[in-house]
Each structure stands twice: as structure tokens, then as C-alpha cells.
Design a protein around this motif. Structure first.
Motif, short mmCIF file in Angstrom:
data_model
loop_
_atom_site.label_atom_id
_atom_site.label_comp_id
_atom_site.label_asym_id
_atom_site.label_seq_id
_atom_site.Cartn_x
_atom_site.Cartn_y
_atom_site.Cartn_z
N ARG A 294 41.82 37.68 56.44
CA ARG A 294 43.10 36.99 56.68
C ARG A 294 43.34 35.92 55.62
O ARG A 294 44.46 35.76 55.13
N ASP A 295 42.30 35.19 55.24
CA ASP A 295 42.45 34.15 54.20
C ASP A 295 42.84 34.78 52.87
O ASP A 295 43.70 34.25 52.14
N GLN A 296 42.21 35.91 52.55
CA GLN A 296 42.53 36.59 51.30
C GLN A 296 43.98 37.08 51.30
O GLN A 296 44.69 36.95 50.30
N LEU A 297 44.41 37.62 52.42
CA LEU A 297 45.78 38.12 52.52
C LEU A 297 46.80 36.98 52.44
O LEU A 297 47.86 37.12 51.82
N LEU A 298 46.49 35.87 53.06
CA LEU A 298 47.38 34.72 52.98
C LEU A 298 47.50 34.21 51.55
O LEU A 298 48.59 33.81 51.10
N GLU A 299 46.41 34.25 50.83
CA GLU A 299 46.43 33.83 49.43
C GLU A 299 47.34 34.75 48.60
O GLU A 299 48.15 34.28 47.79
N ILE A 300 47.23 36.06 48.83
CA ILE A 300 48.09 37.02 48.14
C ILE A 300 49.55 36.79 48.52
O ILE A 300 50.44 36.79 47.66
N ALA A 301 49.80 36.56 49.81
CA ALA A 301 51.17 36.36 50.29
C ALA A 301 51.80 35.12 49.66
O ALA A 301 52.95 35.16 49.19
N HIS A 302 51.07 34.00 49.64
CA HIS A 302 51.61 32.77 49.06
C HIS A 302 51.90 32.95 47.57
O HIS A 302 52.93 32.48 47.06
N GLU A 303 51.01 33.65 46.88
CA GLU A 303 51.18 33.84 45.44
C GLU A 303 52.42 34.68 45.14
O GLU A 303 53.18 34.38 44.21
N MET B 246 55.09 35.40 47.31
CA MET B 246 56.34 34.91 47.90
C MET B 246 56.83 33.65 47.21
O MET B 246 58.04 33.39 47.17
N GLY B 247 55.90 32.84 46.67
CA GLY B 247 56.31 31.62 45.99
C GLY B 247 57.14 30.72 46.89
O GLY B 247 56.76 30.43 48.03
N ASP B 248 58.31 30.30 46.40
CA ASP B 248 59.18 29.42 47.19
C ASP B 248 60.33 30.20 47.84
O ASP B 248 61.37 29.63 48.17
N SER B 249 60.15 31.50 48.02
CA SER B 249 61.19 32.31 48.65
C SER B 249 61.43 31.83 50.08
O SER B 249 60.49 31.53 50.81
N PRO B 250 62.71 31.78 50.50
CA PRO B 250 63.02 31.37 51.87
C PRO B 250 62.79 32.48 52.89
O PRO B 250 62.91 32.26 54.10
N TYR B 251 62.48 33.69 52.43
CA TYR B 251 62.32 34.82 53.33
C TYR B 251 60.95 34.79 54.01
O TYR B 251 60.01 34.14 53.55
N GLY B 252 60.86 35.51 55.10
CA GLY B 252 59.60 35.66 55.80
C GLY B 252 58.87 36.92 55.35
O GLY B 252 59.44 37.80 54.69
N LEU B 253 57.59 37.00 55.72
CA LEU B 253 56.77 38.15 55.33
C LEU B 253 55.80 38.49 56.46
O LEU B 253 55.20 37.60 57.06
N ILE B 254 55.67 39.78 56.73
CA ILE B 254 54.66 40.28 57.67
C ILE B 254 53.76 41.24 56.90
O ILE B 254 54.25 42.17 56.25
N LEU B 255 52.46 41.00 56.94
CA LEU B 255 51.51 41.93 56.33
C LEU B 255 50.97 42.84 57.42
O LEU B 255 50.46 42.38 58.44
N ARG B 256 51.10 44.14 57.22
CA ARG B 256 50.80 45.13 58.25
C ARG B 256 49.29 45.36 58.37
O ARG B 256 48.50 44.98 57.51
N SER B 257 48.92 46.03 59.45
CA SER B 257 47.50 46.23 59.77
C SER B 257 46.76 47.02 58.70
O SER B 257 45.56 46.84 58.50
N CYS B 258 47.47 47.92 57.99
CA CYS B 258 46.80 48.74 56.98
C CYS B 258 46.40 47.94 55.74
O CYS B 258 45.75 48.48 54.84
N CYS B 259 46.75 46.64 55.70
CA CYS B 259 46.29 45.79 54.59
C CYS B 259 44.77 45.60 54.64
O CYS B 259 44.16 45.31 53.61
N ALA B 260 44.19 45.73 55.81
CA ALA B 260 42.74 45.59 55.94
C ALA B 260 42.06 46.70 55.14
O ALA B 260 42.26 47.87 55.39
N GLY B 261 41.26 46.30 54.16
CA GLY B 261 40.56 47.26 53.35
C GLY B 261 41.35 47.83 52.19
O GLY B 261 40.82 48.62 51.40
#
Length: 340
Positions: A126-135, A137-152
Motif C-alpha cells: 500500500r505504501d509503494q502504491l501510494l508513492e506511485i499515485a502521488h508521483e 497525480m501531482g497536484d491534480s484535483p482529480y481523485g484516483l482509485i488503484l484497483r486490486s490487481c495492482c498487487a504484484g
């Protein structure tokens, strides 16, 4: 044939995709002539529907209907997304909650915040995925959902997916046109197969794959009404104009528990039988006779079976005559209407 196989092919010049699990057809997608769910329009408000809180809209593909809308005046332009297939003679169902969905990421312009699928429980992942998401998305005002298949999954693939969905969202949401227009087409069967059938599988992209992997034979059975049940019983699935009728038959089994066994087998098989046939709307189950004390267990089995099904299904409950009713979202067209 054991395992999962995804077969990408065409039927009658229509793009199609089949998911075979242990040699049986588990899911089937085929292109239709109707607007595809996921298509995004710039639409114009036409007229409100009194008493329903909805609005008819004008789109390039015909009239659409938007539910639960407030403060929208006739003539106003707005972005909407096709949410399902329309019943014959009715308007296209649309939503004003726009989503940009891919294999790993869903960008949500109207719902800011970064979210990770609850099924991913490992803290390091989860920490790794959050790091990727922040990198990404940057300062975008949009939201993001990372799906279950991101694991692995590969980090670069996830980052690329987020970037692509973000770019698509920016292009559509910032479009300043002044006429009704199709801004984004919904995904076709081959892309949907890549996007949603995320489990490990052999992929067969060659032409003729449907014939060599038994898909055509399975479709012939799905175009009929009968599905065999373990123990010699049968499930009969028959769509009518008003609803889908499902009848459970115990067959040659004459034991005291025959009805209960057939009904529980029906609960396990029903999601696949409806999914492959593309059936939805109101569904009524005419079950085999069983003691009332087994009803709760049947409901639990049915709920467990539909839990992993991609199409939203509401278990409405029992009728005074002992039937069980469901309500299922129309996310695809009936197979019998497309393959006539």
C-alpha cells in the motif's frame, strides 16, 4: 482443460472476447450496435420528468435519461457517461459521475482523494502504491482509485496506466465545445477483457481461437434455455418481455433432499448463466420444493455466488408464492439479440 484462458476473436465481424475457466465458458463479451457503457457525451438537457427527478438529454446517439438531477435547466450542456444498455424503445441510461477506468487505475474527476483497493492489505504494498499515485497525480484535483490487481503488478505498468487515464480525463473534462458530441468511446470487448479479467490466464489472440477452444459450442448452449445441474437436474433460463424466468428442475433425483440440492446448485451456477447470456433486469426464480428452514442457507449461497460477479445484482427476497426475486443491472445486451 484446466485453468483460465482468454480468447480474443471475432463473430460475424463483431469483436468478441471469451473467458474459459476449466474448459467452461465463464464470461463472454461481444460488440453491439448500441452505445457502449463508458462512452462519454457532451449532452444537452432537453426536458425534465416530473415526479421522477430526472431529465431527458439530447446526445449524438439519440435521447438519454439522467436520474436524480437537480438544478439543471433545459438547454444546458453537461458531461454524462453511458452507464448501461437501454431496454428496447427506451432512452440511453447515463450518469453525471464520470469515471476513467483502466486495468490498474480509475480516475474520478468528481471525487478527489487517493484510494487503494481494500483487498490489498499488505502495508508495504500500500505504501509503494501510494508513492506511485502521488508521483503520477501531482497536484491534480482529480481523485484516483488503484484497483486490486495492482498487487504484484509492475510499478512502471501502474504508473503508465495512471498517466494515461489522467491525460484522458484532462482532455475530456477541459473540453470547451458548445455542441453535443461524443468525447470518448467506451471500451470494446478486447480492451474490456484486458481491463477486467485480471487473473492469471493464457491469452489466445489468434483468429479461429473460438472454434479451437470450444467457445462456439459453449455459445450454442448459452443461446438455449437449459443448463445442466450436478445430480441430473436442469436450470431453465427464459427471458420474457417483462422479466427473466428461471426454473429449477430436479430431474431424475427423487430423494427427499433433491429440491434443496438442486436449488443450492442453482445458486452457484446462476451468476455465470446470466452473465454469459447477457440477461438482466427483473429475475424471478421458480425454485424446486425445499423446506423453509433451508431458505436462509440458499440466500447465503446466492449472495456468495454473486459477490464476485462484475454486474451489480440486488437480492430482493421471497414472494408470497415462494419465488425468489433479483434485480440486475443491464451492463450488456442479451446474447440472443446480438447473435440472431
Amino acid at each position: 482443460m484446466k485453468g483460465r484462458t482468454i480468447v480474443l476473436d471475432h463473430i460475424e465481424d463483431r469483436e468478441a472476447a471469451a473467458l474459459m475457466v476449466d474448459g467452461k465458458l465463464d464470461d463472454f463479451l461481444i460488440a453491439a450496435d448500441a452505445p457502449t457503457p463508458g462512452t462519454i457525451y457532451r449532452a444537452r438537457a432537453d426536458r425534465p420528468v416530473k415526479g421522477q427527478g430526472g431529465m431527458f438529454l439530447t446526445t449524438p446517439d439519440g435521447p438519454a435519461f439522467l436520474r436524480q438531477v437537480k438544478g439543471l435547466a433545459p438547454g444546458a450542456l453537461l458531461l454524462v457517461q453511458v452507464s448501461g444498455y437501454a431496454e428496447q424503445g427506451k432512452a440511453i441510461p447515463v450518469s453525471n459521475r464520470i469515471l476513467f477506468k483502466s486495468r490498474y487505475a480509475i480516475v474520478t474527476p468528481e471525487a478527489p482523494g487517493l484510494n487503494i483497493s481494500r483487498s490489498i492489505r499488505d502495508d508495504d504494498t500500500r505504501d509503494q502504491l501510494l508513492e506511485i499515485a502521488h508521483e503520477q497525480m501531482g497536484d491534480s484535483p482529480y481523485g484516483l482509485i488503484l484497483r486490486s490487481c495492482c498487487a504484484g503488478a509492475d510499478a512502471d505498468d501502474i504508473a503508465e496506466d495512471i498517466s494515461a487515464m489522467l491525460a484522458q480525463a484532462d482532455q475530456v473534462m477541459n473540453d470547451d465545445g458548445t455542441e453535443t458530441e461524443v468525447l470518448s468511446e467506451g471500451d470494446g470487448p478486447h480492451i474490456l477483457a484486458w481491463r477486467d479479467w485480471t487473473g492469471p490466464a493464457e491469452v489466445v489472440p489468434q483468429a479461429g481461437g473460438f472454434e479451437s477452444h470450444g467457445v462456439l459450442d459453449a455459445l450454442d448452449m448459452a443461446r438455449g434455455t437449459s443448463e445442466p445441474l450436478p445430480g441430473g437436474g436442469h436450470l431453465y433460463v427464459e427471458p420474457t418481455r417483462a422479466l427473466v424466468a428461471v426454473d429449477v428442475n430436479t430431474g431424475s433425483d427423487t430423494s427427499l433432499a433433491a429440491g434443496t440440492k438442486a436449488n443450492f446448485a442453482c445458486a452457484k451456477l446462476l451468476p455465470r448463466a446470466l452473465r454469459v447470456r447477457g440477461l438482466a433486469g427483473q429475475i424471478t426464480l421458480d425454485l424446486a420444493p425445499m423446506p423453509k428452514k433451508d431458505r436462509r442457507g440458499f440466500e447465503s449461497a446466492l449472495r456468495a455466488a454473486f459477490k464476485s460477479d462484475p454486474d451489480e445484482t440486488i437480492l430482493a427476497g421471497w414472494t408470497p408464492l415462494g419465488h425468489f426475486e433479483l434485480q440486475r443491472k443491464r451492463s450488456r445486451l442479451p446474447l440472443a439479440e446480438i447473435l440472431k
